[in-house]
Enzyme design. Structure first.
Site, PDB file in Angstrom:
ATOM      1  N   ARG A 189      52.534  44.225 -29.365  1.00  0.00           N
ATOM      2  CA  ARG A 189      53.337  43.449 -30.338  1.00  0.00           C
ATOM      3  C   ARG A 189      53.443  44.224 -31.646  1.00  0.00           C
ATOM      4  O   ARG A 189      54.502  44.309 -32.259  1.00  0.00           O
ATOM      5  CB  ARG A 189      52.712  42.078 -30.567  1.00  0.00           C
TER       6      ARG A 189
ATOM      7  N   ASP B  54      54.096  45.065 -23.366  1.00  0.00           N
ATOM      8  CA  ASP B  54      54.540  43.663 -23.429  1.00  0.00           C
ATOM      9  C   ASP B  54      56.032  43.657 -23.722  1.00  0.00           C
ATOM     10  O   ASP B  54      56.651  44.728 -23.828  1.00  0.00           O
ATOM     11  CB  ASP B  54      53.739  42.884 -24.488  1.00  0.00           C
TER      12      ASP B  54
ATOM     13  N   HIS C 279      56.439  39.444 -18.943  1.00  0.00           N
ATOM     14  CA  HIS C 279      56.329  40.197 -20.210  1.00  0.00           C
ATOM     15  C   HIS C 279      57.012  41.560 -20.074  1.00  0.00           C
ATOM     16  O   HIS C 279      56.496  42.567 -20.562  1.00  0.00           O
ATOM     17  CB  HIS C 279      54.854  40.358 -20.605  1.00  0.00           C
TER      18      HIS C 279
ATOM     19  N   GLU D 261      51.780  34.129 -17.593  1.00  0.00           N
ATOM     20  CA  GLU D 261      53.000  33.554 -18.191  1.00  0.00           C
ATOM     21  C   GLU D 261      54.294  34.068 -17.559  1.00  0.00           C
ATOM     22  O   GLU D 261      55.197  34.531 -18.255  1.00  0.00           O
ATOM     23  CB  GLU D 261      53.015  33.854 -19.705  1.00  0.00           C
TER      24      GLU D 261
ATOM     25  N   TRP E 158      41.778  32.542 -19.459  1.00  0.00           N
ATOM     26  CA  TRP E 158      42.081  32.330 -20.883  1.00  0.00           C
ATOM     27  C   TRP E 158      42.407  30.868 -21.140  1.00  0.00           C
ATOM     28  O   TRP E 158      42.468  30.432 -22.263  1.00  0.00           O
ATOM     29  CB  TRP E 158      43.216  33.258 -21.333  1.00  0.00           C
TER      30      TRP E 158
HETATM   31  C1  ACM Z   1      47.770  35.112 -22.524  1.00  0.00           C
HETATM   32  O1  ACM Z   1      47.408  34.615 -23.582  1.00  0.00           O
HETATM   33  N1  ACM Z   1      49.031  35.075 -22.136  1.00  0.00           N
HETATM   34  C2  ACM Z   1      46.813  35.763 -21.620  1.00  0.00           C
END
Ligand code: ACM
Length: 521
Positions: free
Chosen positions: A116, A145, A217, A282, A349
């Site tokens: 990022r 990402d 991502h 995600e 997580w």
């Molecule tokens: C995450 O926070 N997407 C691992």
């Protein structure tokens, strides 16, 4: 003890002691000396003994890492000036001690999101130095990402040529009218840089775990090579804003072949790569659902859902890594569909429930829950804080964290390799902000990971004097220094907008099926 201090003992062990105590500029002698290092093969690799008495200092260790930690403990017995690169002249005395010490957990980690916001190599090396004095032993580098691809590829150079920069970055916060800074941002490590980072880490008893986060991502990758997306004719851009993006790689064989080469380049640069993280978090599967080729491929594999295909894809990559002697690590979404190799490490997580399920299923787990280990959340909701992703995760929250929860069975607890703090960098644009977010919460995490018990924070005031001497711009426990505050401009904090406990509750109730993600950029 000062100038002219002599050290003797087994070669690799002495090298570990000299690296940890570079401040003493140790002179190696054939025998005797002020610090004697003994090879004690019966100890565990990270275990050590340290005796300080009238006859000098005696260190016992089986491996270089144990000797390195003994020397770090010896450094802690010296005044805080021992943490300056050039300490003031004078003589130091060391209190007499007899220490037998070993870590409770083998994975004591820190994660840096260099995607990022890019973190220059020199700053990664500096964080490795700070990690080393805390006996943290794993650096998880989130290298790619949507907002940037940060590692050279010789086979696929457009990855770093196109994927490593963006023309601007969003500067507005949640719920505000979108605004952009119109400032280019970018950077990447060469493979030689990565090799250097790994070697520097190894000298400090730290393993680098690189992450190539797939199949989601994927905007930066697809900006460079759209042919590996589900809709090859679609153009993509390196993302200039945050959130869950719909960009996803195709799971078809050409993508697996492509990633096999890229993972191979990264693994080779590291030399020995015991672990590579392949992400899995995600993923928005809408573009897979819209592709007849991909849904047909899913059916041809006999897989019931696209979620199963997601898990199958990650397993293919883990199989390729296994052939190279590397274990895969994945975020917990990849666990839900039960397709993982048994030796794949799961990084939960989204809370303790999914962590326990993964441990009960026989996976090694590394605890990385948003609460209290996402250090991109601020330490308080005070309006004086600089902008954070949300709040609040305090020193006491970290100190109270149970790495291997007492309520789990012994078998489940035995699966916990350790814990790691996450430093996602949407709101961490530079190294000064990174220091502020990482320390001293990272110091407390190091303590509970090493001891396996919650901390009473008693050692913190003395430890902060060491960080001061070292020049770490940590967050003082009482709150930010005037120049660390957010001010009224773009770094202004938005207290109360995102509450970490509410986020954690939502994540804990999410079904683990990755088909449930939808885009939020
Ligand atoms: C995450 O926070 N997407 C691992």
């Amino acid at each position: 003890m000062r100038a002219g201090v002599a050290v003797s003992g087994a070669g690799a062990l002495v090298d570990g002691v000299r690296t940890a105590l570079a401040v003493l500029d140790l002179r190696v002698t054939d025998g005797g000396g002020d610090i004697r290092v003994e090879h004690r093969p019966e100890l565990e690799p990270e275990e050590y003994t340290l005796d300080v008495g009238a006859a000098g200092v005696r260190i016992g260790a089986a491996k270089r890492s144990g000797a390195f930690y003994a020397a770090q403990t010896l450094r802690q017995l010296l005044p805080a000036d021992a943490y300056r690169s050039v300490p003031p002249a004078g003589v130091w005395t060391v209190p007499g001690v007899r220490i037998e010490d070993a870590p409770r957990h083998s994975w004591r980690g820190l994660h840096l999101d260099v995607a990022r916001h890019f973190l220059p190599k020199r700053e990664v090396l500096r964080q490795l130095d700070i990690m080393a004095l805390h006996k943290l032993n794993t650096l998880h580098l989130h290298l790619v990402d949507d907002q940037g691809w940060r590692i050279e590829s010789r086979a696929y150079p457009r990855l770093h040529e196109i994927g490593s920069h963006r023309p601007r970055t969003i500067s507005s916060s949640y719920g505000e009218e979108p605004a952009y800074d119109e400032v280019p941002h970018g950077g990447h490590y060469t493979l030689a840089d990565l090799a250097e980072i790994a070697a520097y880490a190894r000298a400090r008893a730290i393993t680098v775990v690189p992450e190539i986060d797939v199949p989601g991502h994927a905007s930066a990758l697809l900006a460079a090579y759209p042919e590996y997306g589900p809709q090859p004719d679609r153009t993509h851009a390196v993302l200039d804003r945050w959130g869950v993006s719909p960009a996803i790689l195709s799971p078809l064989p050409p993508t697996v072949d492509f990633l096999s080469v890229v993972l191979g380049e990264v693994g080779e640069a590291l030399g020995a790569a015991p672990f590579i993280h392949i992400g899995g978090d995600e993923c928005v599967l809408d573009d897979w659902a819209a592709s007849a080729e991909i849904t047909g491929y899913q059916r041809s594999l006999g897989l019931a859902t696209l979620g199963d295909l997601h898990a199958w894809f990650l397993r293919r990559l883990a199989d390729i890594l296994a052939e190279r002697g590397t274990r895969a690590v994945v975020w917990d979404e990849a666990f839900g569909n039960g397709e993982l190799r048994q030796d794949t490490v799961v990084m939960p997580w989204r809370g303790a429930a999914i962590a326990r399920e993964a441990a009960a299923a026989g996976h090694d787990v590394v605890m990385a829950p948003v609460f209290p280990l996402y250090f991109d959340y601020g330490e308080s909701g005070s309006p004086e804080e600089p902008l954070a992703i949300g709040e609040a995760i305090t020193l006491r929250n970290v100190a109270a964290f149970e790495v291997a929860p007492a309520s789990w069975t012994a078998e489940e607890r035995a699966r916990v390799l350790g814990a790691q703090a996450q430093l996602w960098s949407e709101r961490i644009p530079d190294a000064r902000t990174l220091d502020y977010r990482a320390w001293p919460r990272g110091s407390v995490l190091a303590e509970i990971n090493w001891s396996g018990t919650p901390s009473d924070l008693a050692g913190l005031p003395g430890h902060l004097r060491r960080l001061d001497a070292l020049g770490v711009e940590y967050r003082p426990p009482a709150g930010p220094r005037p120049w660390q505050q957010g001010g009224i401009g773009r770094r202004r904090s938005r207290p109360g907008v995102i509450d970490v406990r509410a986020i954690m509750e939502r994540l804990e109730t999410m079904t683990r099926n990755s088909e449930t993600y939808s885009a939020s950029t």
